[in-house]
Design a protein around this motif. Structure first.
Motif, short mmCIF file in Angstrom:
data_model
loop_
_atom_site.label_atom_id
_atom_site.label_comp_id
_atom_site.label_asym_id
_atom_site.label_seq_id
_atom_site.Cartn_x
_atom_site.Cartn_y
_atom_site.Cartn_z
N PRO A 99 0.81 -1.23 0.00
CA PRO A 99 0.00 0.00 0.00
C PRO A 99 0.84 1.27 0.00
CG PRO A 99 -0.08 -1.08 2.14
CD PRO A 99 0.57 -2.03 1.21
N LEU A 100 2.04 1.22 0.57
CA LEU A 100 2.92 2.39 0.57
C LEU A 100 3.51 2.62 -0.81
CD1 LEU A 100 4.82 1.83 3.94
CD2 LEU A 100 2.75 3.18 3.52
N LYS A 101 3.85 1.53 -1.48
CA LYS A 101 4.38 1.64 -2.84
C LYS A 101 3.33 2.23 -3.76
CE LYS A 101 6.53 -1.08 -6.54
NZ LYS A 101 6.94 -2.45 -6.98
N MET A 102 2.08 1.78 -3.62
CA MET A 102 0.99 2.29 -4.45
C MET A 102 0.72 3.77 -4.18
SD MET A 102 0.14 -0.13 -6.44
CE MET A 102 -1.38 0.50 -7.12
N ALA A 103 1.03 4.20 -2.96
CA ALA A 103 0.83 5.61 -2.61
C ALA A 103 2.00 6.49 -3.02
CB ALA A 103 0.58 5.74 -1.11
N GLY A 104 3.05 5.89 -3.60
CA GLY A 104 4.20 6.64 -4.07
C GLY A 104 5.13 7.13 -2.97
N ILE A 105 5.17 6.41 -1.86
CA ILE A 105 6.04 6.79 -0.74
C ILE A 105 7.50 6.51 -1.10
CG2 ILE A 105 6.53 6.41 1.71
CD1 ILE A 105 3.79 7.64 1.17
N ASP A 106 8.39 7.34 -0.60
CA ASP A 106 9.82 7.18 -0.84
C ASP A 106 10.29 5.80 -0.38
OD1 ASP A 106 12.58 8.48 -1.35
OD2 ASP A 106 12.76 7.65 0.68
N VAL A 149 1.31 -0.06 8.57
CA VAL A 149 2.22 0.87 7.88
C VAL A 149 1.49 2.07 7.30
CG1 VAL A 149 3.97 -0.87 7.37
CG2 VAL A 149 2.12 -0.47 5.71
N ARG A 150 0.18 1.96 7.11
CA ARG A 150 -0.58 3.08 6.58
C ARG A 150 -0.86 4.13 7.65
NH1 ARG A 150 -5.83 0.74 4.05
NH2 ARG A 150 -6.14 2.99 3.70
N GLN A 151 -0.59 3.78 8.92
CA GLN A 151 -0.84 4.68 10.05
C GLN A 151 -2.25 5.26 9.98
OE1 GLN A 151 2.77 7.20 9.46
NE2 GLN A 151 3.42 6.44 11.47
N PRO A 152 -3.26 4.38 10.01
CA PRO A 152 -4.65 4.84 9.84
C PRO A 152 -5.18 5.54 11.09
CG PRO A 152 -4.60 2.52 10.40
CD PRO A 152 -3.17 2.93 10.23
N LYS A 153 -6.30 6.21 10.91
CA LYS A 153 -6.99 6.82 12.05
C LYS A 153 -7.66 5.74 12.91
CE LYS A 153 -7.87 11.14 9.61
NZ LYS A 153 -8.91 12.05 9.04
N ALA A 154 -8.02 4.63 12.27
CA ALA A 154 -8.64 3.51 12.99
C ALA A 154 -8.42 2.23 12.21
CB ALA A 154 -10.12 3.76 13.20
N PHE A 155 -8.35 1.12 12.95
CA PHE A 155 -8.28 -0.21 12.35
C PHE A 155 -9.67 -0.85 12.43
CE2 PHE A 155 -3.96 0.51 13.84
CZ PHE A 155 -3.18 0.04 12.79
N LEU A 156 -10.09 -1.48 11.35
CA LEU A 156 -11.36 -2.19 11.31
C LEU A 156 -11.08 -3.67 11.08
CD1 LEU A 156 -13.38 0.25 8.99
CD2 LEU A 156 -12.95 0.44 11.45
N PHE A 157 -11.45 -4.50 12.03
CA PHE A 157 -11.21 -5.95 11.94
C PHE A 157 -12.53 -6.67 11.74
CE2 PHE A 157 -7.72 -4.34 14.56
CZ PHE A 157 -6.62 -5.05 14.10
N ASP A 158 -12.63 -7.44 10.65
CA ASP A 158 -13.86 -8.19 10.37
C ASP A 158 -13.61 -9.68 10.60
OD1 ASP A 158 -16.35 -8.97 9.63
OD2 ASP A 158 -16.18 -8.43 7.52
N GLU A 159 -13.94 -10.15 11.79
CA GLU A 159 -13.76 -11.55 12.21
C GLU A 159 -12.40 -12.09 11.78
OE1 GLU A 159 -16.97 -14.05 12.83
OE2 GLU A 159 -18.43 -12.80 11.80
N PRO A 160 -11.30 -11.45 12.18
CA PRO A 160 -9.99 -11.83 11.66
C PRO A 160 -9.46 -13.17 12.13
CG PRO A 160 -9.75 -10.26 13.44
CD PRO A 160 -11.22 -10.35 13.15
N LEU A 161 -10.06 -13.73 13.19
CA LEU A 161 -9.51 -14.98 13.75
C LEU A 161 -10.36 -16.20 13.43
CD1 LEU A 161 -8.47 -13.67 17.29
CD2 LEU A 161 -7.29 -13.44 15.10
N SER A 162 -11.40 -16.04 12.64
CA SER A 162 -12.34 -17.14 12.40
C SER A 162 -11.71 -18.35 11.72
CB SER A 162 -13.53 -16.65 11.56
OG SER A 162 -14.26 -15.68 12.25
#
Length: 333
Positions: A99-106, A149-162
């Motif tokens: 996602p960082l590469k797609m955003a053009g980050i150094d 790595v995106r340093q989001p304002k919030a993380f959203l987890f949708d049943e990640p351990l199922s």
């Protein structure tokens, strides 16, 4: 910052109301768990926050900014799904960096962020491996790393351990909780597993048919369920719910008592009964006692109780732990 507010949010598919109307405030840095049975609308609500579904009406704000009509990419959120959604031909390093590469980050900044996320998630020694060479838990950590790595304002987890086995789910619960303490970032987590909700959340949102039944800390919901639905859903084993004469004696249509709040004796008590199935779990034993006139009562007791199928016993509920509900299923104060 990561304060999220839902104001009169409603979602329908055709003529079917999936989310009738929801008002909810999630504070910056909170770990909030949406919990409820399958089909209760918890994943739909998460997708509305993420922008993956359009709201039928109402508003969603993030840090005071109305994002209701904005696409997911502009909301500053990161989502971790039940499926890891990793690129199988890429190394762990490249998956996290994508996602960082797609955003053009150094490139130098990408390298710093990827290595920092890998260190946080104990993935440093796996950066050159591909997803197929990792365990399920390691792959889920890579998916989380890609979000970090995106340093989001919030993380959203949708049943990640199922998709993980029971032992690994327990380990990952601890890892995600520890990650929240480290990052101090808002996290919204969807699960149907009330044990996950109780052990991870700062605040639990109990959903039923798209409606919020109750919002509160795990112990608030455990001690003071607002209605029969919450009483029966929160707690493991589930609360014993009793109607009929036993409830009427307490001025209620239904009374509830948790298995851990019922004492058991071989000599005397409130209800007589016979032990049916005895589930010996080591430190705990769950006894399913068939009582006279009250029904089957689950009792949580010590692992060394020494009572098996067919044993004659007496049960006594702790009076100060009884929950009373009216004919509408609402708690009686």
């Amino acid at each position: 910052m990561g304060m999220i507010e839902l104001k009169g949010v409603h979602k329908s598919f055709g003529g079917t109301n999936v989310i009738p109307k929801v008002d909810l405030a999630i504070q910056n840095g909170e770990f909030v768990v949406f919990v409820g049975p399958s089909g209760c609308g918890k994943s739909t609500l998460l997708r509305l926050i993420a922008g993956l579904e359009d709201t039928t009406s109402g508003h969603i704000t993030i840090d005071g900014r109305d994002v209701t009509g904005e696409p997911p990419a502009k909301r500053g959120l990161a989502m971790v799904f039940q499926s890891y959604a990793l690129y199988p031909h890429m190394s762990v390093y490249k998956n996290i960096a994508f996602p960082l590469k797609m955003a053009g980050i150094d490139p130098a900044e990408i390298d710093r962020k990827v290595k920092a996320a890998a260190a946080t998630l104990n993935l440093t020694s796996y950066l050159e491996r591909r997803p197929g060479q990792l365990s399920g838990g390691q792959r889920q950590r890579v998916a989380i790393g890609r979000a970090i790595v995106r340093q989001p304002k919030a993380f959203l987890f949708d049943e990640p351990l199922s998709n993980l086995d029971a032992s690994l789910r327990g380990t990952m619960r601890l890892e995600i909780s520890e990650l929240h303490h480290q990052l101090k970032t808002t996290m919204i987590y969807v699960t149907h597993d009330q044990v996950e909700a109780m052990t991870m959340a700062d605040k639990i949102v109990v959903l039923n048919a798209g409606n919020i039944e109750q919002v509160g800390s795990p112990m608030e919901l455990y001690r003071n369920p607002r209605n029969l639905f919450v009483a029966g859903f929160i707690g493991s084993p589930r609360m014993n719910l009793i109607s009929g004469k036993a409830a009427e004696e307490h001025g209620a249509t239904t009374i509830g008592i948790r298995p851990e709040h019922v004492s058991i004796s071989k000599t005397g008590g409130t209800w007589s009964g016979t032990v049916g199935v005895a589930e010996h779990l080591g430190s705990d034993t769950f006894l399913h006692v068939h009582t006279d006139g009250v029904g089957t009562i689950t009792v949580r007791t010590g692992g060394e109780i020494g009572l098996d199928h067919g044993a004659k016993v007496w049960l006594t509920p702790q009076p100060d732990k009884l929950h009373r509900f009216d004919k509408e299923g609402l708690a009686i104060a």
